[in-house]
Design an enzyme around this catalytic site. Structure first.
Site, PDB file in Angstrom:
ATOM      1  N   LEU A  17       0.829  -1.210   0.000  1.00 35.30           N
ATOM      2  CA  LEU A  17       0.000   0.000   0.000  1.00 35.30           C
ATOM      3  C   LEU A  17       0.862   1.258   0.000  1.00 35.30           C
ATOM      4  CD1 LEU A  17      -2.877   1.168   0.088  1.00 35.30           C
ATOM      5  CD2 LEU A  17      -2.677   1.209   2.590  1.00 35.30           C
ATOM      6  N   TRP A 562      10.855   3.187  20.553  1.00 35.06           N
ATOM      7  CA  TRP A 562      10.703   2.796  19.153  1.00 35.06           C
ATOM      8  C   TRP A 562      11.317   1.429  18.868  1.00 35.06           C
ATOM      9  CZ3 TRP A 562      11.681   8.057  16.194  1.00 35.06           C
ATOM     10  CH2 TRP A 562      10.552   8.873  16.372  1.00 35.06           C
ATOM     11  N   GLU A 667       8.257  20.157  16.903  1.00 35.19           N
ATOM     12  CA  GLU A 667       7.219  20.477  15.931  1.00 35.19           C
ATOM     13  C   GLU A 667       6.339  21.593  16.446  1.00 35.19           C
ATOM     14  OE1 GLU A 667       3.270  20.723  14.597  1.00 35.19           O
ATOM     15  OE2 GLU A 667       3.745  19.772  16.500  1.00 35.19           O
ATOM     16  N   HIS A 696       6.488  17.050   6.690  1.00 35.58           N
ATOM     17  CA  HIS A 696       5.714  15.869   6.310  1.00 35.58           C
ATOM     18  C   HIS A 696       4.777  16.146   5.139  1.00 35.58           C
ATOM     19  CE1 HIS A 696       7.024  14.996  10.438  1.00 35.58           C
ATOM     20  NE2 HIS A 696       7.102  13.758  10.002  1.00 35.58           N
TER      21      HIS A 696
END
Length: 757
Positions: A17, A562, A667, A696
């Protein structure tokens, strides 16, 4: 007992995908071709789940980008700036997800935030006073009908009304309570449509119920579902929670006319206690989340059966369920051809968790569960002794004292020393670390990993890319440079490869956001640094320029968060083991002439417990010290930077300041700089670089757009403490976007300096 899952990975076993969407973005395939690939993935997943014997198979857990974004489009919560572009339905959707810059206009994407305590990101719906919530989309019904066409009656999955309203951002005077009637009517219509299609069960995901809830929140939830459930007719409604327990609303949840209640018995600290203390209502089905949907270790059947046995005394109808969607684990172990069997046999990805559910179903249906072959095999696996211990590392962690986490001199004195040393201009410019990972970089790395090129050839290529990157930054005029990170595949996996105690996979991809996938490494044993990790490339890059070159590291908390963590020791112990290793790297960089070192803690906020009462003991009391330990041994003139990604920082801003870094970047662009007010209100002492543009999105921000962002920052941040930078690393972007964006950034900063002089 029957079995169920909350959701399944949608990226495809080999990220089909992701690649299809990226081809569509580049204009290489049509919308019809993209839809065809998506359908193939859905039907493959459907067939897999059906063959596994799963009783409750979800539909509508598929998304091209994000499920919350899908729900916004389903409910007409789409700002006019997107619909006014005049794009196709699919392209309007992608414009909201990624932003759009072209012939039809120039719009930024929706804001993006972390999905509760995971590394997945969701798109934040925007609701203003003119928003008319109503059922306009057809996707859930189309996907349910698609599964019917394959002979499978699925359980449609929809983000619940309460969670949707709690996640939304309100841009006018109206708040969630002002939309109760309209959203309740929309969900009632949705139930009717599914009834007409023949659905027997529908799942409303309500993870916000595991958050702290006040009286107003509980009332909002009650009123919403009293209205929605009054129209459910003969369809069974499952309210599904995950990522924690529902201690604030358990009684209200049980009283409402739900047919099924999904509780998390993996992360829910008090879930079992709640059921024991309050009972479970007759006539309802308990969907018990006992198979961990967020980690890759094999389920311990003995422990799971103990939980289920306890629950059987309290609930008459139990469905064995995952703790959350399997979106958060890789698809299948079938593609892990290089992982040794002695390790692989301990893992269960999404497909293997389907097998675990089938085995648990068989075991619980047996008169002698512990005598079944499946139980015995699982018990033998979990009784094997664990390899990978390092007594020296454990001893070091055990002997750490309070003074080991304190850097001297204090921040204010260090700040003066560093300003004198670096003599940077007002509003110094820099980037977060990585530069575009272009096709040639990926191809060369792949060839190197396959043994098709030599060490010397690969090193020569990386040196060339670093030299080009340094020259480009000097040409653009950035003040503090980076080496570009061309040698790195991932900001966690790259470090893990140089740490003893880690395992690495080939195809364990997990969706982070949209088309961005990550491959978390696995913490198998005790962690120690096997060799220097970044010194070689950082010192080479510094040799090419007179400007400061940042050493780029990933912090211990992010490396842990992570990774797929161990379950046999505490997270605190794992974090401090990693901190020992990263501290060694920091001191090596400093000893080799690197005077600015960035230790990224992109995921610090991510694993903060969802309930405030758990913040300190369960997380902050070890996460902040782990970071402090990494840099507590450096000289005063060495400047420590850190970076944090898309999260809500307001509630822990003082703890972030207490990390005692010299500069922090995070951010701000996608959240309209809302972090600025928080910094000002808390007298944030650390120098700060809120991101001035969103990396992004493929948009190129104009100089004036960046100047406007800088001006907004200057209203709340002292000029002497303000840095100018993008909001994240640039690896996912192309040079054609990166170069003009950075030129505009530098020119905007220069004009601000000139106008301020």
């Amino acid at each position: 007992m029957k079995t169920s899952i909350i959701g399944y990975p949608r990226i495809g076993n080999l990220r089909e995908l992701k690649f299809a969407c990226e081809k569509y973005f580049r204009g290489e395939i049509t919308a019809a071709e993209l839809e065809k690939i998506a359908k193939e993935i859905r039907l493959y997943n459907l067939n897999l789940q059906d063959k596994s014997g799963l009783d409750f198979i979800p539909s509508n857990d598929f998304s091209f980008y994000d499920g919350v974004l899908d729900t916004a489009f389903l409910l007409n919560v789409v700002p006019e700036r997107y619909t006014a572009l005049g794009l196709s339905k699919l392209d309007t959707y992608f414009a909201a997800a990624r932003g759009y810059q072209g012939e039809k206009g120039d719009v930024k994407a929706f804001a993006m935030k972390k999905w509760y305590n995971t590394n997945y990101h969701y798109m934040v719906p925007e609701i203003d006073d003119s928003t008319e919530i109503k059922l306009v989309g057809t996707k859930p019904f189309e996907l349910f009908s698609e599964t019917l066409g394959s002979g499978v009656k699925t359980k449609p999955v929809i983000i619940g009304a309460y969670t949707f309203l709690k996640l939304a951002r309100y841009k006018g005077n109206k708040k969630a309570v002002d939309f109760i009637e309209s959203i309740a009517f929309a969900y009632s219509e949705l139930l009717k449509k599914f009834r007409d299609l023949g659905a027997e069960w529908i799942q409303f995901d309500e993870p916000s119920l595991v958050m702290d809830m006040n009286a107003d929140d509980i009332q909002l939830f009650k009123v919403l579902y009293e209205k929605i459930l009054s129209n459910k007719g003969n369809i069974n409604v499952l309210v599904q929670t995950y990522f924690g327990d529902v201690r604030d609303c358990y009684k209200e949840l049980c009283k409402l006319d739900f047919d099924g209640i999904g509780l998390d018995f993996t992360e829910g600290k008090r879930s079992l206690e709640l059921v024991k203390e309050n009972g479970f209502p007759d006539g309802k089905t308990l969907f018990a989340g006992v198979v961990n949907g967020k980690n890759i270790w094999c389920n311990n059947y003995a422990s799971t059966l103990i939980k289920l046995s306890e629950l059987e005394k309290l609930a008459h109808d139990i469905v064995i369920n995952t703790s959350c969607s399997l979106l958060h684990v890789p698809c299948t172990l079938a593609n892990e051809t290089k992982l040794e069997e002695r390790f692989k046999k301990h893992f269960a990805y999404a497909e293997e968790k389907l097998s675990e559910l089938a085995e648990l179903k068989k075991i619980t249906g047996s008169n002698c569960p512990s005598e079944t072959e499946e139980y015995r095999r699982n018990a033998a696996l979990h009784s094997e002794p664990r390899s990978g211990g390092n007594e020296n590392v454990r001893k070091k962690v055990a002997t750490l004292t309070e003074k080991d986490f304190i850097r001297l001199p204090e921040f204010a004195e260090r700040e003066k020393i560093q300003k004198k040393k670096f003599k940077l201009p007002l509003f110094p410019t820099t980037t977060i670390g990585s530069f575009p990972q272009t096709a040639d970089v990926k191809a060369k790395r792949s060839a190197y990993r396959k043994g098709e090129i030599s060490d010397s050839d690969y090193d020569f290529f990386i040196e060339k890319k670093i030299a080009e990157c340094v020259a480009l930054q000097e040409e653009i005029g950035l003040d503090v440079l980076v080496h570009g990170e061309f040698e790195r595949n991932d900001m966690v996996e790259y470090f893990g490869e140089c740490l003893d105690g880690y395992l690495f996979t080939e195809k364990a991809w997990v969706q982070s956001y949209g088309t961005r996938c990550v491959k978390p490494p696995v913490i198998w044993g005790d962690i120690s640094r096997a060799k220097p990790i970044t010194v070689k490339w950082s010192t080479y890059a510094q040799s090419l320029t007179e400007k400061p070159m940042k050493g780029m590291l990933t912090g211990p908390v992010t490396i842990l968060n992570w990774s797929f963590p161990r379950e046999d020791i505490t997270l605190r112990e794992s974090a401090l083991q990693i901190a020992l290793a990263i501290r060694e790297e920091v001191l090596d960089l400093e000893a080799n002439g690197i005077s600015i070192i960035q230790v990224d803690e992109a995921a610090l906020r991510e694993k903060l417990p969802l309930r405030r009462s758990d913040w300190r003991e369960d997380y902050l009391d070890w996460a902040i010290p782990a970071f402090r330990y990494v840099h507590s041994g450096v000289k005063p003139e060495t400047q420590i930077h850190t970076h944090m990604c898309y999260s809500e920082f307001a509630d822990i801003i003082k703890d972030i300041d207490d990390m005692d870094a010299d500069v922090i970047t995070f951010e701000a662009s996608r959240s309209d700089m809302t972090i600025l007010d928080v910094l000002k209100e808390n007298n944030f002492r650390t120098e700060v670089g809120p991101g001035v543009y969103d990396i992004h999105s493929p948009r190129v921000p104009s100089k004036d757009e960046i100047k406007a962002a800088i001006s907004k920052m200057r209203e709340r941040i002292n000029d002497e403490k303000l840095w100018i930078n993008p909001d994240c690393g640039l690896k996912t972007r192309g040079n054609e976007e990166t170069v003009p964006s950075l030129k505009n950034l530098v020119n905007a900063a220069k004009e601000e300096r000139y106008e301020n002089s």
